[in-house]
Design an enzyme around this catalytic site. Structure first.
Site, PDB file in Angstrom:
ATOM      1  N   ASN A   1      19.963   6.859 -20.037  1.00 25.06           N
ATOM      2  CA  ASN A   1      21.025   6.638 -21.031  1.00 25.06           C
ATOM      3  C   ASN A   1      22.008   7.802 -21.104  1.00 25.06           C
ATOM      4  O   ASN A   1      23.216   7.602 -21.161  1.00 25.06           O
ATOM      5  CB  ASN A   1      20.415   6.370 -22.405  1.00 25.06           C
ATOM      6  CG  ASN A   1      19.585   5.099 -22.416  1.00 25.06           C
ATOM      7  OD1 ASN A   1      19.612   4.343 -21.441  1.00 25.06           O
ATOM      8  ND2 ASN A   1      18.845   4.873 -23.486  1.00 25.06           N
TER       9      ASN A   1
ATOM     10  N   HIS B   1      69.337  -8.010 -25.094  1.00 24.87           N
ATOM     11  CA  HIS B   1      69.124  -9.475 -25.058  1.00 24.87           C
ATOM     12  C   HIS B   1      69.388 -10.049 -23.665  1.00 24.87           C
ATOM     13  O   HIS B   1      69.754 -11.222 -23.537  1.00 24.87           O
ATOM     14  CB  HIS B   1      70.011 -10.200 -26.069  1.00 24.87           C
ATOM     15  CG  HIS B   1      70.000  -9.596 -27.437  1.00 24.87           C
ATOM     16  ND1 HIS B   1      69.086  -9.926 -28.408  1.00 24.87           N
ATOM     17  CD2 HIS B   1      70.783  -8.623 -27.975  1.00 24.87           C
ATOM     18  CE1 HIS B   1      69.317  -9.210 -29.496  1.00 24.87           C
ATOM     19  NE2 HIS B   1      70.331  -8.400 -29.261  1.00 24.87           N
TER      20      HIS B   1
ATOM     21  N   SER C   1      59.211 -16.048   3.201  1.00 25.01           N
ATOM     22  CA  SER C   1      58.590 -17.306   2.819  1.00 25.01           C
ATOM     23  C   SER C   1      58.130 -17.996   4.093  1.00 25.01           C
ATOM     24  O   SER C   1      58.760 -17.857   5.146  1.00 25.01           O
ATOM     25  CB  SER C   1      59.614 -18.167   2.089  1.00 25.01           C
ATOM     26  OG  SER C   1      59.268 -19.534   2.211  1.00 25.01           O
TER      27      SER C   1
ATOM     28  N   ASN D   1      61.293 -11.897  -0.622  1.00 22.75           N
ATOM     29  CA  ASN D   1      60.707 -11.974  -1.963  1.00 22.75           C
ATOM     30  C   ASN D   1      60.176 -10.625  -2.450  1.00 22.75           C
ATOM     31  O   ASN D   1      59.602  -9.869  -1.679  1.00 22.75           O
ATOM     32  CB  ASN D   1      59.559 -12.978  -1.976  1.00 22.75           C
ATOM     33  CG  ASN D   1      60.034 -14.398  -1.737  1.00 22.75           C
ATOM     34  OD1 ASN D   1      61.156 -14.744  -2.094  1.00 22.75           O
ATOM     35  ND2 ASN D   1      59.198 -15.200  -1.112  1.00 22.75           N
TER      36      ASN D   1
ATOM     37  N   GLU E   1      56.203  -8.361  -8.275  1.00 22.78           N
ATOM     38  CA  GLU E   1      55.570  -9.462  -9.015  1.00 22.78           C
ATOM     39  C   GLU E   1      54.073  -9.227  -9.187  1.00 22.78           C
ATOM     40  O   GLU E   1      53.498  -9.500 -10.237  1.00 22.78           O
ATOM     41  CB  GLU E   1      55.797 -10.787  -8.283  1.00 22.78           C
ATOM     42  CG  GLU E   1      57.241 -11.248  -8.318  1.00 22.78           C
ATOM     43  CD  GLU E   1      57.473 -12.391  -7.340  1.00 22.78           C
ATOM     44  OE1 GLU E   1      57.039 -13.511  -7.637  1.00 22.78           O
ATOM     45  OE2 GLU E   1      58.072 -12.163  -6.284  1.00 22.78           O
TER      46      GLU E   1
ATOM     47  N   TYR F   1      21.829   2.875 -27.200  1.00 21.37           N
ATOM     48  CA  TYR F   1      22.149   2.196 -25.938  1.00 21.37           C
ATOM     49  C   TYR F   1      21.683   0.744 -25.969  1.00 21.37           C
ATOM     50  O   TYR F   1      20.605   0.424 -26.469  1.00 21.37           O
ATOM     51  CB  TYR F   1      21.486   2.924 -24.752  1.00 21.37           C
ATOM     52  CG  TYR F   1      21.748   2.233 -23.427  1.00 21.37           C
ATOM     53  CD1 TYR F   1      22.916   2.486 -22.713  1.00 21.37           C
ATOM     54  CD2 TYR F   1      20.854   1.292 -22.906  1.00 21.37           C
ATOM     55  CE1 TYR F   1      23.177   1.838 -21.518  1.00 21.37           C
ATOM     56  CE2 TYR F   1      21.106   0.640 -21.708  1.00 21.37           C
ATOM     57  CZ  TYR F   1      22.276   0.918 -21.014  1.00 21.37           C
ATOM     58  OH  TYR F   1      22.539   0.275 -19.837  1.00 21.37           O
TER      59      TYR F   1
ATOM     60  N   GLN G   1      26.206  -1.687 -19.784  1.00 22.21           N
ATOM     61  CA  GLN G   1      26.303  -1.583 -18.325  1.00 22.21           C
ATOM     62  C   GLN G   1      27.599  -2.237 -17.828  1.00 22.21           C
ATOM     63  O   GLN G   1      28.077  -1.922 -16.745  1.00 22.21           O
ATOM     64  CB  GLN G   1      25.077  -2.247 -17.688  1.00 22.21           C
ATOM     65  CG  GLN G   1      25.070  -2.251 -16.189  1.00 22.21           C
ATOM     66  CD  GLN G   1      23.696  -2.595 -15.623  1.00 22.21           C
ATOM     67  OE1 GLN G   1      22.820  -1.752 -15.585  1.00 22.21           O
ATOM     68  NE2 GLN G   1      23.511  -3.845 -15.233  1.00 22.21           N
TER      69      GLN G   1
ATOM     70  N   LYS H   1      31.313  -0.187 -16.720  1.00 19.53           N
ATOM     71  CA  LYS H   1      31.839   0.353 -15.464  1.00 19.53           C
ATOM     72  C   LYS H   1      32.640  -0.679 -14.682  1.00 19.53           C
ATOM     73  O   LYS H   1      33.646  -0.344 -14.071  1.00 19.53           O
ATOM     74  CB  LYS H   1      30.688   0.925 -14.623  1.00 19.53           C
ATOM     75  CG  LYS H   1      30.179   2.237 -15.217  1.00 19.53           C
ATOM     76  CD  LYS H   1      28.917   2.751 -14.573  1.00 19.53           C
ATOM     77  CE  LYS H   1      27.689   1.955 -14.964  1.00 19.53           C
ATOM     78  NZ  LYS H   1      27.423   1.910 -16.428  1.00 19.53           N
TER      79      LYS H   1
HETATM   80  N1  ARG Z   1      22.566   0.940 -15.066  1.00 20.45           N
HETATM   81  C1  ARG Z   1      22.518   1.318 -16.440  1.00 20.45           C
HETATM   82  C2  ARG Z   1      23.931   1.286 -17.032  1.00 20.45           C
HETATM   83  O1  ARG Z   1      24.824   1.321 -16.315  1.00 20.45           O
HETATM   84  C3  ARG Z   1      21.949   2.676 -16.613  1.00 20.45           C
HETATM   85  C4  ARG Z   1      21.319   2.909 -17.946  1.00 20.45           C
HETATM   86  C5  ARG Z   1      20.093   2.114 -18.060  1.00 20.45           C
HETATM   87  N2  ARG Z   1      19.380   2.436 -19.229  1.00 20.45           N
HETATM   88  C6  ARG Z   1      18.422   1.650 -19.694  1.00 20.45           C
HETATM   89  N3  ARG Z   1      17.821   2.002 -20.769  1.00 20.45           N
HETATM   90  N4  ARG Z   1      18.093   0.516 -19.099  1.00 20.45           N
HETATM   91  O2  ARG Z   1      24.110   1.215 -18.204  1.00 20.45           O
END
Ligand code: ARG
Length: 465
Positions: free
Chosen positions: A110, A156, A277, A285, A290, A317, A322, A325
């Site tokens: 964690n 405008h 195109s 284009n 875009e 946690y 998770q 990310k």
């Molecule tokens: N892969 C987990 C994440 O990205 C890591 C932490 C996991 N911790 C746990 N108590 N399962 O969050």
């Protein structure tokens, strides 16, 4: 792979559930930060006497060989591992035996994942900052080149008043300076080490959090262990800054799309940054612009997705986290790729000054200047405004532009008019006269360029510090 946490359960997870639970596909990119963090952790454990120097040496040696093997391609990251933390620890134990099992003393995944993510994002955010600075530099140069280029300024999306194209470009440069400030702020707040918070409550071992943080380049440690492992503000803050940056790139893209249309024809994108195109041979284009506009929605989505993920989570946690990310890295990658395409697109775009000037001559955009001309000669502005309005409807009915009307005709509308009015209604002259601070005149554009140069120099120095 045997589960590091097998014990309470036998670790035999259903394969689909196991794959569902795994985050290695997303977090393997943090392998270097994970290993760096573990080296610092082993060193701290030895310096506080929690493990022996011999164990530390074995751990540090093992981690260094893992790092160089991953980098050289000798060691492939196992896609079936649960996450990068378990992968590295398992590999370490395979390489050095029992000493490897001591690495996770006074640590939890964690605080480890919070640490790795902060280290990774700190580094990557610096990369984004340098890309933003590259774009600011290009805008600065193109503004200098175009400080005398007259174009219609809009409100405008209606032609409003003549402006310098350089001035218009610098409006975007100014936005980007604020984006840099926001990203830098996010990095500063992120720059606090959570390691030592462990699972959520701290540890009974006599760890030295400050030394471990310092070894990793953090100037401070987090104050509350529960907050340390529950906090994803740093991802959200960075994505907020990215979203605002993308909003700016998207507005700019919208203008690029408009300007490169035949209706406007103000710019011509280099062939390297436009597409054709498959059916219409005449097409060129503005796909890159875009796509940047389109990908803005994606970055907003990433931000929203994490905000929603976090909104009801109890402390500390939870596995939901998770998901942080995937969203944050997607936003990061998207911002990076957008900037990498956008900057050279602006650098190479052709500017059609003739088209801009022609558009600025049309559409009565110096009407304000004509009213100002009268007002400067004692006509109350409201009356001057009315007279000019009547001139415009006359011209519109006759199909004339303001400069095509004879002085005699002007005098029928107001006896105050004399031949100097023609200079006032020339769009170039009108642009050059707006010398107020921050206005569109070329000398004001020069001052803004000075401001940008000062910003880039100071920002570069701060990055080195
Ligand atoms: N892969 C987990 C994440 O990205 C890591 C932490 C996991 N911790 C746990 N108590 N399962 O969050």
């Amino acid at each position: 792979m045997e589960k590091l946490w097998a014990g309470r359960t036998d670790g035999s997870v259903d394969p689909t559930a196991d794959d569902f639970n795994s985050s290695i596909r997303v977090d393997s990119r943090m392998y270097e930060e994970d290993i760096k963090g573990s080296v610092a952790h082993a060193e701290m454990l030895a310096s506080t006497g929690i493990i022996t120097d011999a164990d530390r040496d074995a751990i540090v040696g093992g981690l260094s060989s893992i790092l160089s093997d991953i980098k050289s391609g000798k060691l492939a990251i196992d896609p079936t591992a649960e996450d990068i933390h378990t992968f590295v620890e398992t590999e370490l134990t395979e390489r050095i035996g029992d000493a490897g099992k001591k690495l996770h003393t006074a640590r939890s995944r964690n605080d480890q994942v919070a640490l790795d993510t902060r280290l990774y994002l700190k580094k990557e955010a610096e990369g984004v900052l340098s890309l933003v600075c590259d774009l600011i530099r290009v805008l600065r140069d193109r503004a200098e080149e175009n400080k005398e280029t007259v174009m219609p300024g809009y409100t405008h999306l209606q032609r409003a008043q003549p402006v310098s194209f350089g001035h218009h470009l610098l409006a975007y440069a100014m936005m980007l300076t604020r984006d840099c400030g926001r990203i830098r702020d996010a990095v500063l707040r992120m720059d606090v080490s959570p390691i030592g918070a462990c699972a959520l409550a701290g540890t009974t071992f006599a760890v030295d959090r400050a030394a471990e943080a310092a070894a990793l380049g953090f100037p401070a440690v987090t104050e509350n262990s529960i907050d340390s492992v529950s906090d994803r503000d740093f991802c959200i803050e960075l994505m907020s800054a990215f979203s605002i940056l993308m909003m700016h790139l998207s507005r700019f893209s919208e203008e690029i799309v408009l300007w490169s249309s035949s209706e406007f024809g103000y710019i011509e994108l280099d062939s390297a940054f436009s597409t054709g195109s498959s059916i219409m041979p005449q097409k060129k284009n503005p796909d890159m612009a875009e796509l940047v506009r389109g990908k803005t929605g994606r970055v907003y989505g990433d931000l929203l997705s994490l905000l929603v993920t976090m909104k009801s989570l109890p402390l500390a946690y939870n596995k939901d986290m998770q998901e942080d990310k995937e969203a944050t890295f997607d936003a990061l990658d998207t911002v990076r790729v957008c900037l990498s395409v956008f900057t050279p697109m602006i650098k190479t775009m052709g500017v059609r000054a003739d088209r801009m000037l022609a558009a600025a001559r049309d559409g009565f955009i110096t009407a304000t200047d004509l009213a100002d001309w009268l007002a400067k000669r004692g006509v109350p502005f409201r009356a001057a405004y009315k007279t000019t309005g009547r001139m415009i409807s006359y011209c519109a009915a006759e199909g004339l532009t303001l400069d095509e009307v004879t002085l005699e005709k002007y005098r029928e509308f107001s006896p105050v008019f004399d031949e100097t009015l023609y200079e006032a209604i020339d769009p170039g002259a009108a642009m050059k006269k707006r010398v107020s601070y921050g206005g569109t005149a070329p000398e004001s554009v020069e001052k803004q360029i000075g401001y940008i140069d000062g910003f880039l120099a100071a920002f570069g120095k701060a990055a080195e510090a």
